[in-house]
Design an enzyme around this catalytic site. Structure first.
Site, short mmCIF file in Angstrom:
data_model
loop_
_atom_site.label_atom_id
_atom_site.label_comp_id
_atom_site.label_asym_id
_atom_site.label_seq_id
_atom_site.Cartn_x
_atom_site.Cartn_y
_atom_site.Cartn_z
N ARG A 44 0.82 -1.21 0.00
CA ARG A 44 0.00 0.00 0.00
C ARG A 44 0.86 1.26 0.00
O ARG A 44 0.49 2.26 -0.61
CB ARG A 44 -0.99 -0.03 1.18
CG ARG A 44 -2.04 -1.09 0.93
CD ARG A 44 -3.11 -1.22 1.99
NE ARG A 44 -4.14 -2.13 1.47
CZ ARG A 44 -5.20 -2.56 2.16
NH1 ARG A 44 -5.36 -2.17 3.42
NH2 ARG A 44 -6.08 -3.36 1.61
N TYR A 66 -7.17 -0.01 -6.91
CA TYR A 66 -6.56 -1.31 -6.57
C TYR A 66 -5.82 -1.28 -5.24
O TYR A 66 -5.70 -0.25 -4.61
CB TYR A 66 -5.74 -1.88 -7.71
CG TYR A 66 -4.53 -1.17 -8.25
CD1 TYR A 66 -3.82 -0.19 -7.56
CD2 TYR A 66 -4.04 -1.54 -9.52
CE1 TYR A 66 -2.69 0.39 -8.11
CE2 TYR A 66 -2.91 -0.96 -10.07
CZ TYR A 66 -2.23 0.00 -9.36
OH TYR A 66 -1.11 0.56 -9.90
N GLU A 67 -5.41 -2.48 -4.82
CA GLU A 67 -4.75 -2.65 -3.51
C GLU A 67 -5.63 -2.13 -2.38
O GLU A 67 -5.16 -1.51 -1.43
CB GLU A 67 -3.38 -1.94 -3.55
CG GLU A 67 -2.39 -2.40 -2.49
CD GLU A 67 -2.03 -3.86 -2.64
OE1 GLU A 67 -2.18 -4.57 -1.66
OE2 GLU A 67 -1.62 -4.30 -3.74
N GLY A 68 -6.93 -2.44 -2.48
CA GLY A 68 -7.90 -1.97 -1.51
C GLY A 68 -8.44 -0.61 -1.92
O GLY A 68 -7.75 0.40 -1.78
#
Lengths: 545, 545
Positions: free
Chosen positions: B244, B388-390
């Site tokens: 993140r 993306y990535e949460g």
């Protein structure tokens, strides 16, 4: 008819081949149907074949057309602007020659302002117009970013072109406006010989691929002066309010269609469980509309679109009043308010439209980034609305530099009085307090910002430029807050009267509450930024950026 | 090497043909040079061929690589995540087998989480992993949105795949993590037989066209369990902070490169005159950098990128301390802060990165919308980082739902103490008042919001979800405000000492002032929205949206 062509228009785009532009598959047929249905002339003058309907109806229809397909809408949309210019400034003969076929949709129209070195600053304009013996002019120069400059939808295209007549004053005071048809007309009014204007290329862009953005080359093209010599800019400005309201509608319309899609997706997509316990325990997960943060995105879009729509209708009504009301005082007052608020409509609606489209896309998660879902197209298409028809920064400058001080501040004072009167009238209404309280506070901040600009921008003009965008946002928040408070008032009355659809009015109250609770508080930061002035902005050496 | 491939990567994109993905022209050669130069293993463990450099250096290099070419950077970037997972959870043999060639760049790695019906909610995951006699597993299922899932850059691709072992617990507690190579290895460790994994399609997307986003079909693919059975999600989470932070750097990097381009354009483009009188009277117009509203856009980008960079370096330092400091108390404290602030880094940097790229594009006017200028690509590429990535909404939930209450609020209390101590230490320093004043005020609002959540989210969990994003923004503002105030303090000291480049430190002070005067005031609205709670968000019937 239009919506099914939106994605294919984006995917296929317009194609250019040696001066010819082909619109995406289906656009020709759709345009013919659109024109035959009479949709191109809704608000136009009946003397030239229009239906003479008010603009307030015109923009309601416009919203649906844009939501369905912005790129398509621009072909007839730009024609309206050109039509209005000819209507306002043309001779009787010019009007008779050009208007009927533009209003019927048989021909389209364009606006040619921008040149490679000259966008906002039209004083730098170089396109020349040499007088010819027969009273016409020979136009030479290159225009860029001409939307719908060339296409295959109609048998003729009527370009309105800004150019300089040699010997005129320099800068913006020496610019004239010309009618330059793609095909010169035969004596019977039908298109004849090809004129010296051609599309040199179309641009590869971020979006609105279904609309051709053209480089237009004028090579001894025959043009006809529209309005007075050297008064071209003024002629352009007369239709600016309507054109900018049109672009404002684009911001709103894309926010609306993106928001509708997001709401549908949020009701369908199962993912996670409600924080307050499963809502659909028989399913593997709850629909994501149960999550407050998803609702935040949907409500933010909704509070914007519903408020903006009401504000846009009210603004269009002012335009109708300004144009047609028998009482000169009413005309003036309507024109004051419309002129003041036009930059707000244009910049706020398109900035918020882009943000709302982006947020609607966000509701889709990864799927929002994928072409086939269509959400990313709304974002790419919405992006242009912040740029064209006067970039949004220019709207702020127009507001603080021109509209605010005009006529000694008559328009903004009238605006203050209207909003203040509403707050005062409802001061003892406890049920209205949650709406009028934040509105009153926002109005106070707006008045404080106005005062600050009056006191600080005369001596240091950069202070006006530094606060322009934030001042515009502040005025937008108070304008929409006023609209929402009025809608809340009416909703309460209708509910008390037991009149009509109760759920509809309850939902209005909820959304009004959202706006005044969660959007209006931004007014404090906008005021702080206006009052911060220009110093920090101007301090850095240009080379240090 | 990378920057010249950025636009061609966008224009040509990756192509898919019957399971094979071809990267854009030049990517293969660039990747070889990149790997041969040792750039893939900068921060990796020297035991497996890495250079063992700290993350604080790694992300500084990362920023340049991303600014040059995000799509390219993702190939080695995602490999780092996979490498870290194997490093943290693999057996000695697994590490020896996979790490050296991934760290050298000979092979790349991917992360396979998402399935068509399952993004955020991994509990819904269906991909199956059946145990095989030899200790391996047979993987079956379909994964989507797999970045760099297939390409022609390396001789092998090592997929990390989340799947369910039959008989395990339902939901997220029954998910395991597997190593699934594209080619199974021969006894000598070289790629041999093709494994049962293939790319079924690549997505048409809004941006990052140079990176293949793949549908991956697992058809009796051989996989090797990584870490413990059913503990796959935990294994994934261990590398989440780094991943993140990496995406946060993407937001920053795109804002930076877009801002550099905008500054160049603003210095070159002549349009209009300064409000305070012509600055370059010998030219037809002034460069647009004289206009306060243009500077507002540039300064807003600059105040973000410089503050964000300092904050990112500090965060990476916490990661280095958490991983390597000899004192357990220091490791814990660093880990506390990093865990708390990771969702802030990810969501705020990417939201602001997108906004900054959009604003840099705006500086270009109409030219910003045209492909060849490259600005619109930055915007399209930046958009994915928010998803993306949460998705960013999930970051807010992670913050208020997990990070804030963890260990009785130990991390947020430590954060408060640090910022409060800084304000207190400088309370009598008059020259610091313009920085510590707004910071202190922001901190007070953050504490008030924290208190409100503590008091109102336990009884009504939707209040946490409703305030999550605004709380995250509030924490971001105080974090960056703190960083800026620290930089201002140091700049003042350096200037007083007559130490080094005075202009550099003066510019830091100006930019710090911008942030605290013009960005920090947003904290009031964020607090108001947190305190508005969930009621208005949840009131509307789902069908009414």
């Amino acid at each position: 008819m239009l919506q099914p062509l939106n994605q294919v228009g984006d995917a296929e785009g317009c194609t250019f081949d040696n001066g010819t532009v082909t619109t995406p598959p289906g656009f020709r047929e759709a345009y013919r149907t659109f024109a035959e249905g009479g949709w191109t002339g809704l608000t136009a003058d009946p003397d030239y074949g229009g239906q003479g309907l008010p603009l307030v109806l015109g923009i309601a229809i416009e919203e649906m057309s844009i939501s369905a397909n912005l790129s398509f809408n621009m072909y007839p949309g730009l024609t309206i602007g050109a039509t209005e210019a000819i209507h306002a400034h043309g001779t009787a003969e010019q009007k008779q020659t050009w208007l009927p076929k533009m209003i019927s949709g048989q021909w389209t129209g364009t606006m040619n302002l921008t040149e490679p070195h000259c966008g906002t600053d039209l004083g730098l304009l170089r396109t020349r117009a040499e007088p010819h013996d027969d009273g016409s002019y020979r136009i030479n120069g290159t225009k860029i970013f001409i939307s719908a400059g060339e296409h295959d939808l109609t048998e003729n295209i009527i370009h309105l072109v800004l150019a300089r007549i040699p010997g005129g004053p320099p800068g913006v005071k020496g610019i004239s406006l010309f009618i330059v048809p793609k095909f010169l007309l035969n004596d019977d009014g039908t298109p004849g010989e090809r004129n010296g204007v051609a599309c040199g290329a179309i641009e590869e862009k971020m979006g609105i691929h279904g609309n051709a953005t053209c480089v237009m080359n004028y090579d001894d093209a025959t043009g006809y002066l529209l309005g007075a010599e050297h008064k071209g800019l003024r002629a352009m400005f007369t239709m600016m309010n309507a054109a900018r309201l049109g672009v404002a509608m684009q911001g709103l319309s894309l926010a609306e269609v993106a928001g509708q899609n997001a709401a549908d997706y949020a009701r369908d997509r199962l993912q996670g469980r409600s924080l307050s316990g499963p809502k659909e325990p028989d399913k593997p997960a709850d629909p994501i509309i149960v999550h407050p943060d998803v609702r935040r995105m949907l409500m933010e879009g909704r509070a914007f679109t519903e408020g903006a729509r009401a504000f846009a209708y009210w603004s269009a009504l002012q335009a109708d009043l300004a144009a047609k009301h028998p009482d000169a005082a009413v005309r003036q007052s309507a024109n004051d308010l419309l002129s003041l608020l036009t930059p707000v409509l244009k910049a706020y609606f398109t900035d918020r439209g882009y943000a709302a489209a982006t947020q609607a896309q966000q509701v889709f998660g990864g799927h929002g980034y994928i072409r086939e879902w269509g959400m990313e197209q709304f974002v790419r298409d919405a992006r242009i609305t912040q740029i064209y028809e006067g970039a949004n920064g220019i709207q702020g400058l127009d507001l603080v530099g021109r509209k605010l001080p005009a006529d000694g501040g008559r328009a903004i004072r009238a605006f203050f009085e209207t909003v203040q009167a509403f707050c005062d009238e409802n001061r003892d209404d406890k049920a209205m307090a949650e709406f009028t309280g934040p509105l009153d506070e926002g109005l106070g901040r707006l008045q404080q910002a106005t005062m600050w600009l009056m006191q600080n921008a005369m001596t240091t003009p950069d202070n006006a430029g530094a606060g322009a965008t934030d001042y515009l946002y502040l005025l937008a928040l108070v304008s929409l807050g006023h609209v929402w408070a009025q809608m809340a008032k009416l909703a309460q009355k209708r509910l008390a009267d037991g009149d009509g659809n109760a759920a509809f009015y309850e939902n209005k109250l909820i959304t009004a509450r959202y706006f005044l609770q969660r959007v209006m508080p931004d007014s404090a930061a906008h005021l702080a930024r206006v009052e911060a002035g220009a110093e920090t902005l101007m301090a850095l050496d240009a080379a240090a950026f």
